[in-house]
Design an enzyme around this catalytic site. Structure first.
Site, PDB file in Angstrom:
ATOM      1  N   LYS A   1       0.800  -1.040   0.208  1.00 42.39           N
ATOM      2  CA  LYS A   1       0.008   0.036  -0.110  1.00 42.39           C
ATOM      3  C   LYS A   1       0.699   1.280  -0.157  1.00 42.39           C
ATOM      4  O   LYS A   1       2.137   1.194   0.239  1.00 42.39           O
ATOM      5  CB  LYS A   1      -0.760   0.032   1.259  1.00 42.39           C
ATOM      6  CG  LYS A   1      -2.217   0.960   0.972  1.00 42.39           C
ATOM      7  CD  LYS A   1      -3.268   0.043   0.537  1.00 42.39           C
ATOM      8  CE  LYS A   1      -4.636   0.850   0.149  1.00 42.39           C
ATOM      9  NZ  LYS A   1      -5.681   0.111  -0.009  1.00 42.39           N
TER      10      LYS A   1
ATOM     11  N   ASP B   1      -6.979   4.368  -4.363  1.00 40.06           N
ATOM     12  CA  ASP B   1      -7.620   4.300  -3.070  1.00 40.06           C
ATOM     13  C   ASP B   1      -8.388   5.439  -2.833  1.00 40.06           C
ATOM     14  O   ASP B   1      -8.412   6.190  -3.795  1.00 40.06           O
ATOM     15  CB  ASP B   1      -6.714   3.845  -1.964  1.00 40.06           C
ATOM     16  CG  ASP B   1      -7.403   3.228  -0.635  1.00 40.06           C
ATOM     17  OD1 ASP B   1      -7.684   2.161  -0.585  1.00 40.06           O
ATOM     18  OD2 ASP B   1      -7.736   4.070   0.196  1.00 40.06           O
TER      19      ASP B   1
HETATM   20  N1  GLU Z   1      -7.409   0.236  -2.771  1.00 38.44           N
HETATM   21  C1  GLU Z   1      -8.231  -0.891  -3.144  1.00 38.44           C
HETATM   22  C2  GLU Z   1      -8.222  -1.884  -1.937  1.00 38.44           C
HETATM   23  O1  GLU Z   1      -8.297  -1.458  -0.676  1.00 38.44           O
HETATM   24  C3  GLU Z   1      -7.667  -1.618  -4.180  1.00 38.44           C
HETATM   25  C4  GLU Z   1      -6.379  -1.784  -4.365  1.00 38.44           C
HETATM   26  C5  GLU Z   1      -5.738  -2.579  -5.589  1.00 38.44           C
HETATM   27  O2  GLU Z   1      -6.732  -2.368  -6.743  1.00 38.44           O
HETATM   28  O3  GLU Z   1      -4.800  -2.839  -5.975  1.00 38.44           O
HETATM   29  O4  GLU Z   1      -8.157  -2.978  -2.050  1.00 38.44           O
END
Ligand code: GLU
Length: 447
Positions: free
Chosen positions: A129, A169
């Protein structure tokens, strides 16, 4: 911490000591460790290889300066993060969050959750992340572009389709992914589509990726209802938030026959007993990036400034805004109003006290790492399409998403049964996600 057995308690203490002040990360770790007692009792090999201790320590943490110039010609400095948490199952995968509250503790909590969520999808993706404390609110398009370019000017050296694949996100949607991808392409001189997901449909994106997190949360909730011989038909639903996740959750609830009677943003909430007007909501929140008060005014709906959207009575609650938005007090109100199912569209929106109250009251609770996994799952489908230089139809991709959510649902329930906590999706998700990653880590040796 109460509830943890001795070994897990020591691991949690070590996490607290080594990561001071990172309260959201502590919370996410505790929530997982709390489920693992019976697993370590049954499988001592995990403790012998220090799998849990290794899991709690990110493989790599990158923090960098992001200097950029605003429209007034002033130099602005933000902080950028990428936490590459675990790559036992595949390249690091997870979104980027641009929000003023972002600091290392938030990125680590999200990255930690992402490891188990991604494992639950059954697709070959590790957990990571990133993000920045940049606040996109009130910034011009040019400022957002210059910020994204500055951010990528450092990030590009750490990512790649086989290494680490960021996505969106909070605060990072199609516009930001476009600017980030453009800068990556420019610096590397490679049209490496698989380096980012959430791309536009005309340049390597996947059908259904935009809708996937919200749709997936509702598919998961539908599986819960079906497993109890029920459906969305005629149900009153409250959805918090009004961003990408909330909007597409509302869309799918309406398609399945439920009525979303309230939604919110950081300034207040609207109550719309006729059912939220989705086209208007999309226009106000996604196109114009305005406040939800404008929706209420144009629609003639009831608007409450501040306050809690959970005060609106409902059968099903879908928290789709942000972490710790639904606390013990809100949970008590929901229980009193007869709410029977809560599924997390956001990451960790329910506080531990709220989760405890739901369990005590027999409210079905679906944790984010299972219920909102549809977003990242569809990102993995986008990576598949990029790798094969193909693009699939909306119908095919949506069916894949529905099948994946069905699979996660069943796996959570089966695992909960196996460990003697039938119907406990939170424990089922933690154990199923954990064992998948832990087995891969054992196989790959101490690295
Ligand atoms: N931010 C999204 C999550 O919390 C998606 C992340 C992604 O698609 O890599 O899962």
């Amino acid at each position: 911490m109460p509830g943890l057995d001795e070994k897990l308690h020591d691991i949690h203490e070590e996490v607290l000591r080594r990561n001071p002040g990172e309260t959201e990360f502590h919370q996410a770790v505790h929530e997982v460790l709390d489920s693992l007692g019976p697993v370590v009792a049954k499988h001592p090999q995990y403790a012998d290889a220090a799998v849990i201790r290794r899991l709690c320590e990110p493989e790599r943490q990158i923090i960098f300066r992001v200097p950029w110039i605003d429209d007034a010609g002033q130099v602005q400095i933000n902080r950028g993060f990428r936490v590459e948490f675990n790559s036992a199952l595949g390249p690091y995968k997870g979104g980027l969050r641009f929000h003023p509250t972002v600091y290392l503790g938030i990125v680590k909590f999200l990255g930690f959750e992402q490891i188990f969520k991604n494992a639950l999808t059954g697709l070959p993706i590790g957990g990571g992340k990133g993000g920045s404390d940049f606040d996109p609110k009130g910034r011009s398009d040019g400022e957002v572009m210059r910020f994204c370019q500055a951010f990528m000017t450092e990030l590009y050296r750490h990512i790649g389709e086989y290494t680490d694949v960021p996505a969106g996100d909070t605060g990072v949607g199609g516009r930001e992914i476009g600017y980030l991808f453009g800068q990556y392409k420019r610096i590397t001189n490679r049209y490496e589509s698989g380096v980012l997901t959430g791309k536009g449909l005309g340049w390597g994106g996947s059908q259904v990726r935009t809708e996937a997190t919200g749709y997936g949360t509702v598919f998961f909730t539908d599986e819960i209802l079906k497993s109890r011989g029920e459906s969305f038909d005629g149900r009153r639903v409250v959805v918090s938030g009004s961003g990408n996740v909330a909007v597409y959750a509302i869309e799918k609830v309406h398609e399945l026959g439920g009525t979303v009677v309230a939604c919110s943003d950081s300034t207040g909430y609207v109550v719309d007993d006729k059912g939220v007007d989705l086209e208007l909501l999309k226009d106000v929140k996604l196109n114009r990036r305005a406040r939800i008060a404008e929706y209420a005014e144009r629609r003639g709906a009831h608007y409450v400034e501040d306050g809690s959207v959970w005060d609106v009575p409902c059968d099903i609650a879908l928290p789709c805004a942000t972490q710790n938005e639904l606390n013990g007090r809100d949970a008590a109100v929901l229980i009193r109003s007869g709410c029977a199912v809560v599924a997390e569209g956001a990451n960790m929106p329910c506080t531990p006290e709220a989760v405890r109250l739901f369990a005590e009251a027999g409210v079905v609770f679906a944790p984010g790492k299972a219920a909102n996994a549809g977003g990242v799952a569809t990102s993995a489908l986008e990576m598949q399409q990029n790798a094969s230089r193909d693009s699939w139809s909306f119908e095919h991709t949506e069916q894949r998403l529905a099948d994946i959510m069905h699979g996660i649902h069943d796996r959570c329930l089966e695992t909960a049964d196996e460990y003697g906590v039938p119907g406990n999706y939170a424990v089922g998700a933690n154990i199923a996600g954990f064992t998948q990653v832990a087995d891969a880590m054992l196989a790959l040796g101490v690295i």
